[in-house]
Design an enzyme around this catalytic site. Structure first.
Site, PDB file in Angstrom:
ATOM      1  CG  ASP A  91      -2.104   0.802   1.003  1.00  0.00           C
ATOM      2  OD1 ASP A  91      -3.340   0.454   1.742  1.00  0.00           O
ATOM      3  OD2 ASP A  91      -2.277   1.681  -0.041  1.00  0.00           O
ATOM      4  CD  GLU A 149      -6.644   5.638   2.348  1.00  0.00           C
ATOM      5  OE1 GLU A 149      -6.553   6.105   1.141  1.00  0.00           O
ATOM      6  OE2 GLU A 149      -5.907   5.044   3.166  1.00  0.00           O
TER       7      GLU A 149
END
Ligand code: GLC
Length: 727
Positions: free
Chosen positions: A303, A500
């Site tokens: 990521d 997020e």
């Protein structure tokens, strides 16, 4: 950091004048075995690996962000991939602008000695949402509510076409996270709280990747984020998933196993930890379980700068690079400091900290997918799919997905579906006419934004289109101007966009003060209130629910808001089922099916319209109400005089008398009360001066109406939900 990147990106593209004329996709002349498409992929990979230098292999494993990399960098450092972070777009943000960007970077990659094409990754997570004009599909939480894997596969195919049309060939989707705590800011990226529901939706991978990766418009999919990202304690994004391995395997692993079974080409590793151990350094879970036990043969990707987090300090060290690559990371997403990363990786191999076999395994995995995608034969953007971006066909599909994702949670007195014709409708709420709110995060920008940011249809626009000139639709964002002359008020409220960790909610999960003020205004009018909740998760609304006549969970529907009005007006009867257990209170979190807690609405709950039989009439008998109802009729209309007595022992404030018509009668105007009708359901409430009905008190009112023939008497009446004696 991402915002900075996006700004830098725009400047870089304009300054460097990359918008060169696109070159046709041409197959490289087949000179060497790896360049021969008639040979098996495995043989081509072996041949190519044997020709690659350490620099070639190291570069192939590194992915840089487009804002800080040029075509010349791809040539010099032999980078294997480029990505757009959320919102990182070229100027102009158009299909051609994106394809020009892609082709210019690809020319840089093909200028390397072995001419290995790069692969371009982007977060097309609900349509190709970075591209202006793209179709924005409902976020995954709404798709989970559809319980329709075939629909989701079609959405994958449509998304693949819009990704291809913009020149990209790899999407960081689907998130197959199993969201277990609604406080998590990425709850809406999950198809649901149960692994079997999430696994059923991996059909999206089939849509994205097609029958063959080199098939028309096929793009590489990414199952993410491996593993347990939705199970962190308190729903903290990038937090710690504290479970036994058995629980991790039972709850969070199955969707990845299903994705692997479907041939997903890449898997993104999670920022989160498992019992304190960062996933990006977890050799057992990545190499032994994912690649070994599950047999994953694609490549893993880290990521966003996730390697930096391994030692808990900012930036990354060679030691962290060693840990991540030896754990099983194949492609490293190093948005900014990729030059440093290339140096560390090369040094780690030269020093033996990373065995060459690990480097070769990573390269083999990456190159296999590039060969399977056909990138060596067709390295440039396929612009023939540009016309699919935001196409009518895709928007029609998205509207169907919106319809199927709506979950009807309350429908008191059958107030829904609303009639399209007659009287006045009032629409309020901050998200009624806000495409940005109805799309949520990951829309044009990373975090998304309120406002009419994209091409699409707002929920209000859908309502107006549905009724046309048959009714008057009044819109007031904060609800001011509402009065008893309206037959219903639709309040579209909920959350504003986030993505997020910025969406993590550690405190209240309730409505904000703006929404509560709007709803209070509507309630004071006595008009039936229909709430449409636009949110990325269930919200804590139990204390307000009693004031609402209906509640429709719309989730984050995306660009096609008319799908919501289709349900409001009955053009589509709701079929959606809750993908998440709905809390009675935020204090219940985490709250999941089978955990023994009592929810407000259970996992799988969802009402529909019972068009065949109206809700059972309240029981006749003594009740706490007495009504006299008489009419004067003529061929096309009638007047009615009604008196209602509160025979109970408590004051009714406000009082609300309800009945249903069965003969097509339509209320037109009223006096001494506000009489409104929605479909066959009629509601009468007092004016301000007679809003309350004391025990033993009687109030009288009247109204007129239209007839289409007979004027059958209502079978029953109820006062604040309790049966009346009628005469
Ligand atoms: C983000 C997300 C991930 C996304 C990646 C690239 O931090 O965690 O889902 O694919 O970065 O944008």
């Amino acid at each position: 950091m991402r915002a900075l990147l996006a700004g830098l990106a725009a400047a870089t593209m304009v300054a460097a004048g990359f918008a060169a004329a696109p070159e046709p996709r041409t197959a490289a002349a087949a000179v060497l075995p790896y360049q021969d498409p008639t040979l098996p992929v495995a043989q081509r990979v072996t041949d190519l690996l044997g020709r690659m230098t350490l620099d070639d292999k190291v570069g192939q494993m590194v992915q840089a962000e487009r804002a800080v990399v040029s075509p010349g960098d791809l040539t010099t450092y032999r980078l294997g991939s480029v990505l757009s972070g959320g919102g990182s777009a070229p100027t102009p943000n158009s299909a051609a602008g994106w394809a020009d960007l892609y082709d210019s970077l690809q020319r840089g990659a093909l200028a390397t000695p072995l001419q290995i094409p790069m692969i371009y990754g982007i977060d097309a997570v609900h349509g190709n949402n970075n591209v202006a004009g793209a179709t924005i599909f409902p976020h995954n939480i709404g798709l989970g509510a559809t319980r329709d894997p075939e629909l989701v596969e079609r959405i994958g195919r449509a998304t693949a076409e819009e990704v291809t049309g913009a020149g990209q060939d790899w999407t960081f989707a689907p998130c197959v996270c199993v969201a277990r705590n609604d406080r998590w800011g990425r709850t809406y990226e999950s198809y649901g709280e149960k692994p079997d529901l999430v696994s059923s939706m991996t059909t999206v991978i089939d849509g994205l990747q097609g029958d063959r990766l080199d098939g028309p418009a096929s793009v590489l999919a990414t199952a993410k984020h491996y593993v347990g990202d939705g199970g962190t304690t308190n729903g903290v994004d990038q937090g710690d998933t504290q479970l036994s391995e058995a629980e991790l395997r039972a709850i969070h692993l199955p969707p990845f196993a299903e994705a692997v079974r479907r041939g997903v080409g890449s898997i993104m590793i999670s920022f989160s930890s498992f019992n304190g151990a960062k996933l990006h350094g977890h050799k057992y879970l990545i190499t032994d379980v994912l690649k070994g036990e599950l047999g994953f043969t694609g490549f893993t990707v880290s990521d966003w700068a996730a390697v930096d987090q391994l030692d808990g300090r900012t930036g990354f060290t060679q030691a962290e690079v060693v840990t991540a690559v030896n754990a099983g990371l194949d492609m490293l997403m190093v948005p900014v400091d990729w030059k440093t990363f290339v140096g560390y990786l090369r040094a780690a191999v030269q020093s033996g900290q990373i065995p060459t076999s690990r480097i070769d395994d990573a390269n083999r995995r990456i190159l296999t997918k590039k060969f399977e995608l056909g990138l060596f034969e067709h390295p440039y953007a396929d612009r023939t799919y540009a016309s699919t971006i935001g196409s009518a066909a895709h928007r029609t599909l998205a509207r169907q997905a919106v319809r199927e994702s709506q979950v009807l949670l309350k429908n008191q007195g059958g107030v829904l579906p609303l009639a399209k014709a007659g009287g006045k409708l009032f629409v309020a709420g901050k998200s009624a006419d806000d495409l940005g709110n109805q799309s949520g995060g990951w829309t044009l920008t990373w975090q998304g934004a309120s406002g009419n940011t994209i091409t699409g249809t707002s929920i209000l626009q859908g309502i107006r289109s549905a009724v046309g000139s048959q009714s008057t639709v009044t819109y007031s964002r904060d609800g001011s101007g509402i009065d008893g002359t309206y037959r219903a008020a639709i309040a579209v409220v909920g959350e504003t966009p986030y993505a997020e960790g910025q969406g993590d909610r550690t405190g209240s999960l309730g409505l904000d003060s703006t929404d509560l003020a709007t709803l209070s205004r509507l309630r004071a009018s006595g008009v039936p209130v229909i709430v449409v909740l636009v949110s990325g998760r269930p919200l804590d609304i139990a204390s307000e629910l009693g004031n609402w006549n209906a509640l429709l969970a719309a989730w984050l529907p995306g660009s096609e808001g008319a799908g919501v009005s289709d349900v409001l007006f009955g053009d589509y009867a709701p079929t959606g089922k809750l993908p998440m257990t709905w809390m009675q209170s935020a204090s219940q979190q985490p709250l999941n099916d089978g955990d023994g807690k009592t929810p407000l609405f259970a996992y799988g709950y969802g009402l529909t319209y019972d068009g065949t039989t109206p809700p059972p009439p309240p029981p006749t008998g003594t009740g706490s109400c007495r009504v006299s109802y008489a009419t004067d009729d003529w061929s096309t209309g009638f007047t009615a005089n009604v008196s209602v007595t509160n025979t109970g022992t408590t004051a009714l404030n406000p009082w609300s008398l309800q009945w249903t018509y069965s003969g097509g009668q339509k209320v037109t105007q009223s006096w001494s009360a506000r009489v409104t009708q929605s479909g066959t359901a009629v509601t009468a409430v007092g004016e301000t001066w007679n809003a309350s009905l004391a025990p033993g008190a009687t109030t009288t009112f009247g109204f007129s109406g239209s007839l289409t023939g007979s004027n059958p008497r209502p079978a029953s009446f109820s006062l604040n939900g309790l049966a009346c004696q009628a005469s």
